[in-house]
Design a protein around this motif. Structure first.
Motif, mmCIF file in Angstrom:
data_model
loop_
_atom_site.group_PDB
_atom_site.id
_atom_site.type_symbol
_atom_site.label_atom_id
_atom_site.label_comp_id
_atom_site.label_asym_id
_atom_site.label_seq_id
_atom_site.Cartn_x
_atom_site.Cartn_y
_atom_site.Cartn_z
ATOM 1 N N THR A 663 80.747 -5.060 -27.681
ATOM 2 C CA THR A 663 80.261 -3.712 -27.968
ATOM 3 C C THR A 663 80.754 -2.729 -26.914
ATOM 4 N N LEU A 664 80.742 -1.466 -27.274
ATOM 5 C CA LEU A 664 81.147 -0.423 -26.338
ATOM 6 C C LEU A 664 80.176 -0.298 -25.183
ATOM 7 N N LEU A 665 78.899 -0.571 -25.452
ATOM 8 C CA LEU A 665 77.871 -0.444 -24.418
ATOM 9 C C LEU A 665 77.643 -1.736 -23.637
ATOM 10 N N LYS A 666 78.269 -2.809 -24.097
ATOM 11 C CA LYS A 666 78.097 -4.123 -23.456
ATOM 12 C C LYS A 666 76.617 -4.530 -23.379
ATOM 13 N N GLU A 667 75.903 -4.300 -24.449
ATOM 14 C CA GLU A 667 74.464 -4.561 -24.490
ATOM 15 C C GLU A 667 74.130 -5.467 -25.669
ATOM 16 N N SER A 668 73.155 -6.373 -25.464
ATOM 17 C CA SER A 668 72.602 -7.152 -26.571
ATOM 18 C C SER A 668 71.635 -6.275 -27.360
ATOM 19 N N VAL A 669 71.626 -6.438 -28.672
ATOM 20 C CA VAL A 669 70.719 -5.667 -29.527
ATOM 21 C C VAL A 669 69.468 -6.503 -29.770
ATOM 22 N N LYS A 670 68.314 -5.888 -29.554
ATOM 23 C CA LYS A 670 67.040 -6.592 -29.672
ATOM 24 C C LYS A 670 66.273 -6.117 -30.909
ATOM 25 N N THR A 671 65.275 -6.914 -31.278
ATOM 26 C CA THR A 671 64.458 -6.526 -32.435
ATOM 27 C C THR A 671 63.793 -5.177 -32.215
ATOM 28 N N SER A 672 63.402 -4.888 -30.976
ATOM 29 C CA SER A 672 62.744 -3.608 -30.695
ATOM 30 C C SER A 672 63.687 -2.434 -30.938
ATOM 31 N N ASP A 673 64.993 -2.643 -30.746
ATOM 32 C CA ASP A 673 65.961 -1.571 -31.011
ATOM 33 C C ASP A 673 66.006 -1.242 -32.501
ATOM 34 N N ILE A 674 65.961 -2.263 -33.326
ATOM 35 C CA ILE A 674 65.966 -2.042 -34.778
ATOM 36 C C ILE A 674 64.647 -1.408 -35.209
ATOM 37 N N ALA A 675 63.546 -1.862 -34.607
ATOM 38 C CA ALA A 675 62.230 -1.292 -34.933
ATOM 39 C C ALA A 675 62.192 0.198 -34.598
ATOM 40 N N ASP A 676 62.778 0.581 -33.461
ATOM 41 C CA ASP A 676 62.803 1.998 -33.083
ATOM 42 C C ASP A 676 63.612 2.808 -34.093
ATOM 43 N N ALA A 677 64.721 2.260 -34.549
ATOM 44 C CA ALA A 677 65.535 2.967 -35.540
ATOM 45 C C ALA A 677 64.786 3.111 -36.855
ATOM 46 N N ALA A 678 64.098 2.052 -37.258
ATOM 47 C CA ALA A 678 63.311 2.108 -38.490
ATOM 48 C C ALA A 678 62.221 3.168 -38.373
ATOM 49 N N PHE A 679 61.550 3.191 -37.227
ATOM 50 C CA PHE A 679 60.498 4.184 -37.013
ATOM 51 C C PHE A 679 61.053 5.603 -37.077
ATOM 52 N N ALA A 680 62.231 5.825 -36.515
ATOM 53 C CA ALA A 680 62.822 7.166 -36.528
ATOM 54 C C ALA A 680 62.971 7.682 -37.961
ATOM 55 N N PHE A 681 63.371 6.820 -38.871
ATOM 56 C CA PHE A 681 63.571 7.247 -40.260
ATOM 57 C C PHE A 681 62.264 7.605 -40.959
ATOM 58 N N VAL A 682 61.168 6.907 -40.632
ATOM 59 C CA VAL A 682 59.930 7.088 -41.403
ATOM 60 C C VAL A 682 58.858 7.875 -40.639
ATOM 61 N N SER A 683 59.150 8.295 -39.426
ATOM 62 C CA SER A 683 58.130 8.890 -38.554
ATOM 63 C C SER A 683 57.785 10.321 -38.904
ATOM 64 N N GLY A 684 58.586 10.952 -39.764
ATOM 65 C CA GLY A 684 58.408 12.370 -40.048
ATOM 66 C C GLY A 684 59.454 13.226 -39.367
ATOM 67 N N MET A 685 60.126 12.674 -38.365
ATOM 68 C CA MET A 685 61.165 13.429 -37.672
ATOM 69 C C MET A 685 62.392 13.654 -38.551
ATOM 70 N N LEU A 686 62.609 12.761 -39.509
ATOM 71 C CA LEU A 686 63.803 12.837 -40.355
ATOM 72 C C LEU A 686 63.424 12.969 -41.830
ATOM 73 N N ASP A 687 62.409 13.776 -42.107
ATOM 74 C CA ASP A 687 61.944 13.923 -43.486
ATOM 75 C C ASP A 687 62.971 14.574 -44.401
ATOM 76 N N LYS A 688 63.971 15.240 -43.838
ATOM 77 C CA LYS A 688 65.004 15.868 -44.673
ATOM 78 C C LYS A 688 66.253 14.988 -44.754
ATOM 79 N N THR A 689 66.111 13.735 -44.420
ATOM 80 C CA THR A 689 67.249 12.815 -44.396
ATOM 81 C C THR A 689 67.090 11.743 -45.459
ATOM 82 N N THR A 690 68.079 11.623 -46.321
ATOM 83 C CA THR A 690 68.110 10.527 -47.300
ATOM 84 C C THR A 690 69.562 10.164 -47.580
ATOM 85 N N GLY A 691 69.789 8.914 -47.989
ATOM 86 C CA GLY A 691 71.142 8.444 -48.226
ATOM 87 C C GLY A 691 71.933 8.259 -46.950
ATOM 88 N N ASN A 692 71.249 8.129 -45.844
ATOM 89 C CA ASN A 692 71.900 8.044 -44.542
ATOM 90 C C ASN A 692 71.849 6.619 -44.020
#
Length: 706
Positions: A663-692
Motif C-alpha cells: 500500500t501507499l501508506l504501508k499500513e495494515s487495514v483493520k476492521t475498525s477502519d472499515i467500520a469507520d467508513a461504514a459509519f461515515a456513509f450512514v451517520s448523516g454527514m453524507l446524506d446527499k451521497t448515493t451511488g458512491n
C-alpha cells in the motif's frame, strides 16, 4: 397478615440471608440490595418507578457531630439497577426544616430546588420530587412501590373502603394528589392519625411500606402486595367475565407474529411523522385478554391512572379498527386508512393539549400515539429507542393489570384529564427532559448487518451500537453467532442488539430474519450487505460449485437481502441506507481470483444500479471497498490464505506484511477502519451521497477509481 418466606404466590421472595449477612451494619448497602431485588420483579414495581430509602447516622464533615442522613433513590433512576451513585444523601433535619418556609401547594415546585441545600453527600444524584415523602416519615427503611395489585385497588371507585377492610385498618388511605412536598406532609398526617399502621395506600398511585430493618421493610412490602394480589385473584370473573368477556378471537400465535411483522413498518412510518421511532410488539395473555374484550372500547379511552404509566404511554392508546386477519400481502394498501386513524388521534391529542394547557405550559409534544392496540393480534409501542419503547409496552401492560383488577373488585377510575395533563406537562418534568443527553448520530435507527458474528461485520455492528443504533447481528454459523450474542449482551445489554441466524441464499431464512427484526424493532433503516466468502484458485481449477457458491452468496445474497429490506423501507416511507461491503477486487484484476473478482465486480455495479433506481425513495446505496482485512476473519479458513500466499509466491505468515507493504501508506487495514467508513456513509454527514464508493485499502494505486 404474616406470610412465611416460601408462601408467596404472587411475588418473588428473593432475599438471600448469606448475601445480606455480608452487608450487616451497612444500611446503605442493604438498601441497595433490597431495592435491586424488589425491582427485579415487575409485579412489584415498574421500571424506573417507585423509590426506596433508608436513614443512617453519619459524622457531619464540618462539625464532626453525628447527624441523621436519608439515602433515597435520586431522580430518574431505577431501583432494579440502583447503585450508590444513584442515591441522594440528604440531612434529615434540614429537609424537615423546609416546612417552616413552605408557602402552600401552589408554590410546591419551588421546594424542589431547595432540596439541593439539604444535600449531605456531595456525590449525590439529583433529589427527586418524592424526597419529602420519605423525609417526613420517621421509619429507618421505607419502600414506595407501584405494584399492579395495589394500584388496582388504589384506582378503583371503592379503593378506600377495600383498603380499610382488606388490611383491617393497618393500611391508611391518602386520596390522589400529585407527588410533592404537600403529599409528604399528608403522609405524615396519615401516620399521626393512625399510629401503628404498617403502610399507606396513595389513591390512584401506589403504596408506602416500611420497617426498622431492610429485611423487615422488604417482608412488609411483599406481604402487603401478596395480600392485594390474592384478593384480586379471588375476585377475577366472580361477578362478571374479566373485561366483560371476549368480543374478538385471537389469531393463532404464528399468524399473530406474521401479521404484526407485516404491519409494523407501516405503523412505524406513521408513528414517526415528527421523529423516527423504534418499536416493540407484545401479545402476552393479558394483552390479548384486554384487546379482545367487550370492555376495550370503554376502558382504553379512559386512560391510565398511575403517573408513572401515562408519562411513558401517553394518556390513552390508539385502537386499530381493522380485522386481525386482514390480507397484508400489500401492507401499503392499508396506509391511507391507517393515516386517517393516526390523524384522528393526533387531532384528539392536540385538542387535549389546547383544552388543558396553562400560560406557562411547554409546547405540545409529538402528538403521535405511543401505544397501538390491534384486537386479535397484539400491542405495539413506539418511542425514541428500544429501551423506551419496551418500557412503554411494559407500563401499558401494568396499566392493563390495574384496570383488570379494579374492574374485578369495583370499577376502574382514571385520573381527571386536567390532573393527567398537569403531570405530563409539569415544568419539572419538562426540565428533566431538557437535561437528557444529546442523542447519538445513529439514535432511532435500526441496522441489519449480514455476516456480522466476526471480522468486518462485527466491527461495523459494534461501531453502530456505540453510535446509538439498534443492530441486528446475523451469521450462518449458529455457534459463532451465539458467542457474539453472549459477548454483546454483556457489553451492551439486551435492547440494542438482536442475533439472528441467517443464510442469505435461503429465502425462508431471510423471511424469518426480517420477521424477527420487525417484531423486535418495528422496521429497519440501514442494510449492510457484508456476508461473504472467498475462494482463491487458478482459472482452470475453478469448479461450477465454486462459481455458484461465490455468486450465490455475494451477488444473489446482496440482491435478495436488499430487496427484502427495500420492501420494509418503502413501507416506512422515510428513506434509508444500503451499504454494500465489496472489495478492491471489484476494481483490480488479480491472479487466481476470477470467480471472487467477478462476483465483487457484480456487487459493485449492482450497487450503482440500485442507487439509480432507489434514489426517488430517498434510499441511498453506497459501497465500501476493503482490502486485506484479516483481523478476526473467516477469510483465513478453507485454504484461502494458503492459496493467496501461493499466488504471490510467499509464505502464509508473510501475508499480513505483504499486504501492508504493497500500500501507499504501508499500513495494515483493520476492521475498525472499515467500520469507520461504514459509519461515515450512514451517520448523516453524507446524506446527499448515493451511488458512491470509498476505498479503504491503505492506498492501492491500481484500485484508484477512474
Amino acid at each position: 397478615m404474616t406470610i412465611k418466606n416460601n408462601e408467596f404466590n404472587h411475588v418473588s421472595f428473593l432475599w438471600d440471608d448469606k448475601k445480606a449477612a455480608e452487608m450487616e451494619g451497612n444500611e446503605v448497602d442493604l438498601l441497595i440490595y433490597r431495592s435491586n431485588i424488589l425491582g427485579a420483579d415487575l409485579r412489584i414495581t415498574n421500571y424506573g418507578g417507585g423509590n426506596t430509602s433508608c436513614k443512617t447516622y453519619e459524622a457531619d464533615p464540618l462539625s464532626k457531630e453525628t447527624v441523621e442522613v436519608m439515602w433515597v433513590k435520586g431522580s430518574g433512576g431505577d431501583i432494579g439497577t440502583l447503585k450508590k451513585a444513584g442515591l441522594a444523601g440528604l440531612y434529615v433535619d434540614k429537609l424537615r426544616a423546609l416546612k417552616g418556609i413552605y408557602r402552600g401547594i401552589e408554590f410546591e415546585d419551588e421546594m424542589v430546588g431547595l432540596f439541593n441545600h439539604c444535600i449531605y453527600d456531595l456525590d449525590s444524584k439529583a433529589p427527586s420530587i418524592d424526597t419529602p415523602l420519605h423525609a417526613f416519615l420517621p421509619f429507618k427503611h421505607i419502600d414506595h412501590l407501584h405494584p399492579d395489585a395495589a394500584i388496582a385497588i388504589a384506582a378503583s371507585k371503592d379503593g378506600e373502603k377495600i383498603t380499610q377492610e382488606l388490611w383491617k385498618g393497618q393500611i391508611a388511605w391518602v386520596p390522589w394528589q400529585r407527588p410533592g412536598f404537600d403529599l409528604g406532609l399528608q403522609l405524615k398526617q396519615a401516620l399521626d392519625e393512625n399510629p401503628g399502621i404498617r403502610g399507606i395506600m396513595l389513591g390512584g398511585h401506589g403504596l408506602f411500606t416500611w420497617g426498622d430493618t431492610s429485611f423487615e421493610c422488604y417482608i412488609n412490602s411483599l406481604e402487603v402486595i401478596e395480600t392485594a394480589s390474592a384478593y384480586l385473584e379471588e375476585n377475577y370473573g366472580k361477578n362478571r367475565p374479566v373485561f366483560g368477556g371476549t368480543k374478538v378471537s385471537s389469531l393463532p400465535a404464528e399468524q399473530r407474529a406474521s401479521q404484526a411483522a407485516l404491519l409494523a413498518p407501516v405503523l412505524r412510518g406513521l408513528a414517526s411523522s415528527e421523529k423516527k421511532m423504534v418499536g416493540t410488539f407484545a401479545d402476552t395473555e393479558v394483552v390479548l385478554q384486554f384487546i379482545n374484550s367487550h370492555d376495550l372500547g370503554k376502558l382504553a379511552p379512559m386512560g391510565t391512572s398511575c403517573p408513572d404509566h401515562f408519562l411513558r404511554t401517553k394518556i390513552s392508546p390508539l385502537v386499530l379498527d381493522i380485522p386481525a386477519d386482514t390480507d397484508l400481502s400489500d401492507p401499503n394498501a392499508l396506509k391511507a386508512d391507517l393515516e386517517k386513524e393516526f390523524q384522528a388521534y393526533r387531532e384528539r391529542y392536540a385538542e387535549y393539549y389546547e383544552k388543558h394547557k396553562h400560560p406557562n405550559s411547554p409546547g405540545m409534544r409529538d402528538p403521535n400515539p405511543v401505544i397501538i392496540l390491534w384486537p386479535g393480534v397484539g400491542l405495539f409501542s413506539f418511542a425514541k429507542d428500544k429501551q423506551t419503547s419496551r418500557v412503554a409496552s411494559e407500563f401499558y401492560i401494568n396499566a392493563i393489570n390495574v384496570m383488570r383488577g379494579a374492574e374485578a373488585v369495583s370499577s376502574y377510575v382514571s385520573l381527571p384529564l386536567q390532573e393527567a395533563f398537569d403531570i405530563e406537562y409539569w415544568l419539572l418534568e419538562e426540565a428533566k427532559l431538557q437535561r437528557m443527553p444529546k442523542e447519538k448520530p445513529l439514535s432511532r435507527r435500526i441496522a441489519l448487518i449480514t455476516g456480522s458474528a466476526g471480522g468486518i461485520g462485527k466491527g461495523i455492528a459494534e461501531k453502530f451500537i456505540q453510535e446509538g443504533a439498534c443492530v441486528v447481528v446475523t451469521d450462518i454459523n449458529a455457534d459463532r453467532l451465539a458467542e457474539t450474542e453472549a459477548e454483546m449482551m454483556k457489553k451492551y445489554g439486551k435492547d440494542v442488539f438482536l442475533g439472528v441466524t441467517l443464510d442469505v441464499t435461503d429465502p425462508k431464512s431471510l423471511q424469518n430474519a426480517m420477521q424477527a427484526i420487525c417484531l423486535k424493532y418495528g422496521g429497519i433503516d440501514i442494510i449492510v450487505n457484508n456476508a461473504g466468502i472467498s475462494i482463491s484458485k487458478a482459472f482452470e481449477d475453478h469448479t461450477d460449485q465454486d462459481w455458484n457458491k461465490l455468486l450465490d452468496i455475494l451477488v444473489k445474497g446482496q440482491f435478495e437481502v436488499s430487496q427484502a429490506g427495500v420492501s420494509i423501507l418503502k413501507q416506512q416511507a422515510f428513506g434509508g441506507d444500503i451499504l454494500n461491503i465489496v472489495s478492491k477486487n471489484a476494481l483490480v484484476a488479480g491472479p487466481k481470483n476470477v470467480a471472487y473478482g467477478t462476483a465483487k465486480a457484480a456487487q459493485l455495479h449492482m450497487s450503482r444500479l440500485m442507487a439509480a433506481e432507489l434514489g426517488p425513495e430517498k434510499i441511498r446505496v453506497n459501497v465500501v471497498n476493503p482490502d486485506a482485512v484479516i483481523e478476526n476473519s473467516n477469510i483465513w479458513e478453507g485454504g484461502w490464505a494458503e492459496n493467496r500466499a501461493k499466488a504471490y509466491g510467499i509464505e502464509v505468515k508473510e501475508l499480513p506484511a505483504y499486504y501492508a507493504n504493497r500500500t501507499l501508506l504501508k499500513e495494515s487495514v483493520k476492521t475498525s477502519d472499515i467500520a469507520d467508513a461504514a459509519f461515515a456513509f450512514v451517520s448523516g454527514m453524507l446524506d446527499k451521497t448515493t451511488g458512491n464508493m470509498l476505498n479503504v485499502d491503505g492506498g492501492l494505486a491500481p484500485a484508484f477509481p477512474r
